[in-house]
Design an enzyme around this catalytic site. Structure first.
Site, PDB file in Angstrom:
ATOM      1  N   HIS A 164      58.429  28.948   2.382  1.00 29.63           N
ATOM      2  CA  HIS A 164      60.152  29.862   3.291  1.00 29.63           C
ATOM      3  C   HIS A 164      60.015  31.115   3.853  1.00 29.63           C
ATOM      4  O   HIS A 164      58.945  31.263   4.895  1.00 29.63           O
ATOM      5  CB  HIS A 164      60.040  30.655   1.695  1.00 29.63           C
ATOM      6  CG  HIS A 164      59.537  31.915   1.628  1.00 29.63           C
ATOM      7  ND1 HIS A 164      59.612  33.224   2.188  1.00 29.63           N
ATOM      8  CD2 HIS A 164      58.243  31.876   0.620  1.00 29.63           C
ATOM      9  CE1 HIS A 164      59.106  33.988   1.508  1.00 29.63           C
ATOM     10  NE2 HIS A 164      57.965  33.276   0.749  1.00 29.63           N
ATOM     11  N   ASP A 210      62.455  33.186   4.576  1.00 31.87           N
ATOM     12  CA  ASP A 210      63.317  35.067   4.502  1.00 31.87           C
ATOM     13  C   ASP A 210      61.260  35.115   3.902  1.00 31.87           C
ATOM     14  O   ASP A 210      61.343  35.534   3.472  1.00 31.87           O
ATOM     15  CB  ASP A 210      63.741  34.524   3.740  1.00 31.87           C
ATOM     16  CG  ASP A 210      63.049  33.928   1.724  1.00 31.87           C
ATOM     17  OD1 ASP A 210      62.670  33.028   1.138  1.00 31.87           O
ATOM     18  OD2 ASP A 210      63.387  34.766   0.546  1.00 31.87           O
ATOM     19  N   GLU A 249      63.631  32.199  -0.950  1.00 28.13           N
ATOM     20  CA  GLU A 249      62.284  32.642  -2.181  1.00 28.13           C
ATOM     21  C   GLU A 249      62.395  34.371  -2.849  1.00 28.13           C
ATOM     22  O   GLU A 249      62.378  34.409  -3.657  1.00 28.13           O
ATOM     23  CB  GLU A 249      61.093  31.965  -1.341  1.00 28.13           C
ATOM     24  CG  GLU A 249      59.795  31.647  -2.161  1.00 28.13           C
ATOM     25  CD  GLU A 249      59.551  33.224  -2.614  1.00 28.13           C
ATOM     26  OE1 GLU A 249      58.766  33.080  -4.231  1.00 28.13           O
ATOM     27  OE2 GLU A 249      59.389  34.601  -2.189  1.00 28.13           O
ATOM     28  N   GLU A 250      62.541  34.809  -1.667  1.00 31.42           N
ATOM     29  CA  GLU A 250      62.607  36.494  -2.550  1.00 31.42           C
ATOM     30  C   GLU A 250      63.439  36.753  -2.851  1.00 31.42           C
ATOM     31  O   GLU A 250      63.239  38.199  -2.982  1.00 31.42           O
ATOM     32  CB  GLU A 250      62.486  37.055  -1.066  1.00 31.42           C
ATOM     33  CG  GLU A 250      61.050  37.252   0.334  1.00 31.42           C
ATOM     34  CD  GLU A 250      59.903  37.264  -0.498  1.00 31.42           C
ATOM     35  OE1 GLU A 250      59.656  37.588  -1.781  1.00 31.42           O
ATOM     36  OE2 GLU A 250      58.980  36.804   0.451  1.00 31.42           O
ATOM     37  N   SER A 255      55.140  35.503  -8.096  1.00 27.80           N
ATOM     38  CA  SER A 255      56.005  33.904  -8.148  1.00 27.80           C
ATOM     39  C   SER A 255      56.874  33.232  -7.693  1.00 27.80           C
ATOM     40  O   SER A 255      57.120  33.829  -6.049  1.00 27.80           O
ATOM     41  CB  SER A 255      57.661  34.695  -9.195  1.00 27.80           C
ATOM     42  OG  SER A 255      56.465  35.823 -10.304  1.00 27.80           O
TER      43      SER A 255
END
Ligand code: BES
Ligand code: MN
Ligand code: MN
Length: 473
Positions: A103, A105, A171-172, A418
């Site tokens: 990711h 981000d 993702e975040e 996660s």
């Protein structure tokens, strides 16, 4: 690919380390904070940066996949690329396909005054590169890109395996865009194995594969009292205070020993196997060192009867991240706020599900609402917990690759964090996932002074070169 060619790719990576770091710095300068709408342009710029490089090194079909829809106007683009021309094996079987995930981000950088160098001005100190996203996950995603570049360059434009690359920008914030894409267009990510480098090593020098992640539900509780803010002298004593009510609710979510009080919350929790627990006991972990140097609190807390590793890897949690609202400025203001908010998340472990866990939590909160206030419980995002299988040739290829680079046997751990899409790789794409990450426990993910140890950036690239060659062999 022959061993000589693979070693040539490793050599290429070693000779180009300095340039790789300079490129990573340019990517780190882009403040691609996915949760803040004012950074939407930066998030897109980071996606374009990654796409341009994938194209330059020789990947094909490079494109941004838009994920914004009417319902999700803030969706950030995915970056996709592939190279599917690997030679079949001698017996005619097609070459395997590796799906490389990362990711681009990052989390917000605040609090800014805690940073020794500004979060979006990457700075190298003592063999580490400091910046928001250095290790989570721009630096680790860049390892994939650079490993591919090394393989292309010694392979005269060819790779030893088929590769698809998918890099997300949400993702975040829960990864909803990629989840929708995988559910609707899973076929276009068809692969034999997913490679994820967004996890940590258990200790410096200790090659690590992560075999499990916690899931999560991230929620908001909103409490409303009076119609508008009120003078606390004129009204105080006769009217509800939403912050006090919220504090009372929160105090009932967890007991003093860290046990979550939501009825039935633990019903689906599966304990790790005896073998797994035994392996965790053998890991080099010193609780006092962890408390002192990593955490820095006067004591550790948590459920009695469970080790720190069990508490962080195999038990659900409930945490409060912030309580926005009311008066928080300098000085004093005598006001009874009309509303109060709390950001509350729960980490889930196998076989808990986000939907069922949220329903139980919501019903419980609604059953303990103090007099005089109304409460709304909202889900912001969620992701499934996952444990991946270790019994496959890809895990073997990964341990062999890291053995060559680190000269040590790999340890298998779980992660407390996660990565929502990993569950979908396993369940929707039905492929094994190798979580080979090179972060360190003190890399300050999501915190001020995030860093990536450059030696691990380099060893990560080499490990991935060897892994991809190994899978192709
Ligand atoms: N890379 C982390 C997750 C992680 C960290 C896994 C360390 C294993 C070890 C990821 O970027 C992350 O922070 N995920 C969020 C997900 C959430 C916002 C849905 C998390 O865990 O808080
Ligand atoms: Mn990450
Ligand atoms: Mn993260």
């Amino acid at each position: 690919m022959t061993t000589t060619a693979t070693m040539a790719a490793v050599k290429f990576a070693q000779e180009n380390q300095e340039r790789f770091v300079e490129e990573l710095k340019a990517l780190l300068r882009i403040p691609s904070v996915s949760t803040l709408p004012e950074h939407a342009k930066d998030v897109r710029a980071a996606a374009e940066f990654v796409a341009a490089e994938l194209k330059r090194i020789g990947m094909e079909h490079v494109r941004l996949i838009e994920t914004a829809t009417k319902e999700r106007p803030g969706g950030h683009p995915l970056v996709y690329a592939d190279w599917l021309n690997a030679a079949p094996a001698a017996d005619g079987r097609p070459a395997p396909t590796v799906l490389c995930y990362g990711h681009y981000d990052v989390q917000p950088a605040e609090p800014l005054d805690e940073w020794k160098s500004p979060p979006f001005e990457p700075t190298v100190r003592d063999g580490n590169i400091y910046a928001r996203g250095a290790v989570d996950d721009k630096g680790q995603m860049w390892m994939h890109v650079k490993a591919l570049e090394a393989l292309f360059s010694v392979g005269e434009g060819r790779l030893p395996v088929n590769v698809r690359v998918i890099v997300e920008g949400e993702e975040e914030v829960g990864g909803e865009g990629i989840a929708m894409f995988v559910r609707e267009h899973g076929d276009s990510l068809k692969a034999d194995v997913a490679l994820v480098s967004d996890t940590e090593m258990f200790a410096p020098e200790l090659p690590t594969l992560c075999v499990g992640l916690r899931g999560m539900i991230y929620t908001e509780i909103e409490v409303r009292g009076a119609r508008t803010d009120l003078h606390s002298g004129m009204y105080g004593g006769a009217v509800p205070n939403p912050f006090v009510a919220l504090a009372q609710v929160i105090a009932k979510l967890k007991d003093a020993d860290g046990r979550i009080l939501i009825p039935g919350f633990y019903d689906k929790v599966v304990s790790p196997s005896a073998d797994e627990l035994k392996a965790w006991q053998a890991l080099p972990f010193d609780e006092e060192h962890y408390r002192e140097t990593e955490v820095g609190s006067v004591s550790l807390t948590g459920e009695a009867g469970y080790s720190v590793l069990e508490r962080t890897w195999a038990r659900p949690t409930l945490d409060v991240h912030g309580m926005p609202g009311g008066f928080t400025g300098a000085g004093a203001k005598t006001v009874i706020p009309a509303k109060a908010l709390a950001k509350v998340s729960m980490r889930l472990v196998p076989d808990m599900t986000p939907a069922e866990s949220f329903a139980k939590y919501k019903a419980y909160v609604e059953s303990i609402v103090p007099a005089g206030v109304e409460i709304e419980v909202r889900m912001i995002h969620s992701g499934d917990p996952i444990v991946v299988s270790t019994d496959n040739a890809y895990v073997k290829a990964a341990t062999e690759a890291m053995h060559t680079v680190f000269g040590k046997e790999t340890v298998f751990v779980r992660g407390g964090g996660s990565i929502p899409i990993v569950g979908d790789f396993v369940r929707e794409l039905k492929i094994p996932t190798v979580m080979m990450g090179f972060g360190l426990p003190d890399d300050n993910l999501h915190a001020p002074n995030e860093k990536f140890h450059l030696a691990n950036f380099y060893r990560g690239i080499e490990s991935i070169v060897l892994f991809l060659s190994g899978v192709g062999a």
